[in-house]
Motif scaffolding. Structure first.
Motif, PDB file in Angstrom:
ATOM      1  N   THR A   8     161.247  61.870  63.015  1.00 49.33           N
ATOM      2  CA  THR A   8     160.946  60.627  63.737  1.00 49.33           C
ATOM      3  C   THR A   8     159.576  60.675  64.392  1.00 49.33           C
ATOM      4  OG1 THR A   8     161.895  61.446  65.797  1.00 49.33           O
ATOM      5  CG2 THR A   8     163.382  60.299  64.301  1.00 49.33           C
ATOM      6  N   ALA A  15     166.020  63.724  62.909  1.00 46.69           N
ATOM      7  CA  ALA A  15     167.279  63.023  62.613  1.00 46.69           C
ATOM      8  C   ALA A  15     167.936  63.577  61.356  1.00 46.69           C
ATOM      9  CB  ALA A  15     167.005  61.531  62.431  1.00 46.69           C
ATOM     10  N   ARG A  37     166.791  50.142  58.924  1.00 49.65           N
ATOM     11  CA  ARG A  37     166.242  51.310  59.629  1.00 49.65           C
ATOM     12  C   ARG A  37     166.972  51.533  60.956  1.00 49.65           C
ATOM     13  NH1 ARG A  37     160.946  53.290  59.342  1.00 49.65           N
ATOM     14  NH2 ARG A  37     161.148  52.622  57.180  1.00 49.65           N
ATOM     15  N   LEU A  41     168.813  54.892  62.049  1.00 48.97           N
ATOM     16  CA  LEU A  41     168.401  55.671  63.228  1.00 48.97           C
ATOM     17  C   LEU A  41     169.495  55.698  64.307  1.00 48.97           C
ATOM     18  CD1 LEU A  41     164.670  54.529  63.553  1.00 48.97           C
ATOM     19  CD2 LEU A  41     165.485  56.808  62.920  1.00 48.97           C
ATOM     20  N   TYR A  55     172.283  58.095  67.963  1.00 54.46           N
ATOM     21  CA  TYR A  55     171.257  58.254  68.986  1.00 54.46           C
ATOM     22  C   TYR A  55     171.823  57.783  70.322  1.00 54.46           C
ATOM     23  CZ  TYR A  55     166.678  58.582  71.045  1.00 54.46           C
ATOM     24  OH  TYR A  55     165.633  58.972  71.830  1.00 54.46           O
ATOM     25  N   CYS A 312     160.853  54.396  65.871  1.00 53.41           N
ATOM     26  CA  CYS A 312     160.574  53.579  64.692  1.00 53.41           C
ATOM     27  C   CYS A 312     159.076  53.312  64.541  1.00 53.41           C
ATOM     28  CB  CYS A 312     161.344  52.257  64.816  1.00 53.41           C
ATOM     29  SG  CYS A 312     160.947  51.097  63.516  1.00 53.41           S
TER      30      CYS A 312
END
Ligand code: SF4
Length: 409
Positions: A8, A15, A37, A41, A55, A312
């Motif tokens: 990331t 990740a 995405r 994530l 996350y 991101c």
């Protein structure tokens, strides 16, 4: 099988990407469609960060409030059903509430349980936890009133026989589930094996001539709530274990704190259309997973509320270093930590030009920023200082700091 990892670019946030889900749900499909995405994530594992899946989310007090109301309702409705109560107005229901210590006690327990789940969340320091607990505690009377309002409108059909706990379809879609007979079935999992789709219905009520599906909604009214209920009607239609006789759902109810919206359940033709639509949606969602890293679909509105935007790169590539903002505006910023200006303030430098672009002020408790490091800052507040000839931003209690590694993915 080797795990698919993704760098990331944020410190301690390598990740391990999720694989294709065994079952899709209303919300996971929606999230995939909004931004693949973000789906990826949010659901990846971050072993350097913590031991839990996904996350860590930064919870808002309003969302926690909704969870607490929901959990308290679940506890009470399950007890009412087990005691064969048909409404809150019966003597048996009063006895059930008494045995639970009253609605307030149930709400307080739900609140403690919800807060306990946040322990170990690396995005929540002691101060944040304290603020959330205080905010939630202050809202206990409001939560109690909401739970009371939902319960006072709830009518439970008589349950001729005891209903046992249902297995959790997230771990096992088969064993432990059984036909949902006459009566009330709170928190029942429904599974459409042919679609690989599952959902958990807040309250399913089955009588000789009706099948009702109720979803408790603690937020504001939204048409998507009825879409979700229609999807539950489809799940009920296709669930060969819970509904072996293929009884049609007759009524769908979105229950809000102050009223209920009730609609007729979709008929067979509508259900078949919906089934085909969902089949296509799932196929499209799974096509997104063919790429080693699912694509990002940034948009100002979506990204502003995205819980993983710090990870991101697509978001940061479109975030301008400097845009004209009005005082008090909240914004995100990526730059390089420059010279310290005061005990609790730093210059932030443009990554492109190395020029000073922003003076950052922080609370006295703020840890020292690493000089020369690239950082991403979330939720800064734009302030003013007539003595400083540059934009001034403040790191508030709502802000977060993320340090970049030198290996952005
Ligand atoms: S920041 Fe925007 S583009 Fe990136 S994952 Fe979130 S929603 Fe998608």
């Amino acid at each position: 099988m080797s795990k698919n990892t993704f760098t990331t670019g944020i410190k301690a946030s390598e990740a391990v990407l999720p694989t294709r889900p065994a079952y899709w749900s209303y919300s996971s499909l929606q999230e995939m469609e909004a931004c693949p995405r973000r789906w990826m994530l949010s659901r990846a594992e971050y072993p350097e960060l913590w031991g839990q899946r996904g996350y860590p989310r930064l919870p808002a007090a309003a969302a926690l409030f909704g969870d607490v109301v929901h959990a308290a309702l679940e506890t009470i409705v399950k007890k009412l059903v087990a005691a064969q109560c048909t409404s809150l107005r019966t003597a048996e229901a009063v006895q059930v509430l008494r045995s639970l210590g009253g609605i307030t006690a149930v709400v307080e327990t739900a609140m403690r349980d919800r807060l306990a789940l946040l322990e170990g969340n690396p995005r929540l320091d002691g101060d944040r936890m304290k603020r959330l607990s205080v905010e939630l505690r202050d809202r206990v009377p409001h939560a109690r009133a909401q739970v009371q309002a939902y319960l006072s409108r709830t009518v439970l059909p008589a349950t001729p026989r005891a209903t046992g706990p249902q297995a959790d379809p997230r771990t096992s879609a088969g064993p432990g589930r059984r036909p949902a007979g006459l009566g009330a079935h709170p928190e029942i999992p429904l599974v459409a094996e042919t679609l690989r789709l599952m959902g958990r219905v807040d309250l399913l009520t089955v009588t000789q001539d009706r099948v009702g599906i109720t979803d408790y909604k603690t937020g504001v009214e939204d048409p998507s709530h009825l879409d979700q209920l229609r999807l539950y009607a489809l799940l009920w239609d296709l669930d060969r274990i819970a509904n072996p006789e293929r009884r049609p759902a007759t009524e769908l109810t979105a229950a809000y704190p102050s009223r209920e919206i009730r609609v007729t359940a979709p008929g067979d033709t509508q259900l078949r259309d919906l089934e085909e639509t969902v089949r296509r949606r799932i196929a499209a969602a799974e096509a997104e997973l063919v790429a080693s890293v699912p694509r990002a679909l940034p948009s100002k509105q979506k990204c502003a509320l995205c819980q993983v935007r710090q990870l991101c790169n697509a978001y940061w590539e479109q975030t301008p270093e400097a845009e004209p903002l009005s005082l008090g505006t909240w914004f995100d910023y990526q730059g390089v930590v420059g010279p310290q200006n005061g005990a609790h303030s730093w210059w932030l430098l443009s990554e492109r030009t190395g020029q000073r672009t922003l003076l950052l002020r922080a609370a006295a408790t703020m840890r020292v920023l690493p000089p020369g490091r690239r950082i991403r800052l979330l939720n800064l507040r734009l302030d003013d200082d007539p003595e400083v000839r540059a934009p001034v931003a403040t790191l508030t209690a709502a802000s977060e700091v993320f340090v970049l590694t030198n290996s952005e993915g």
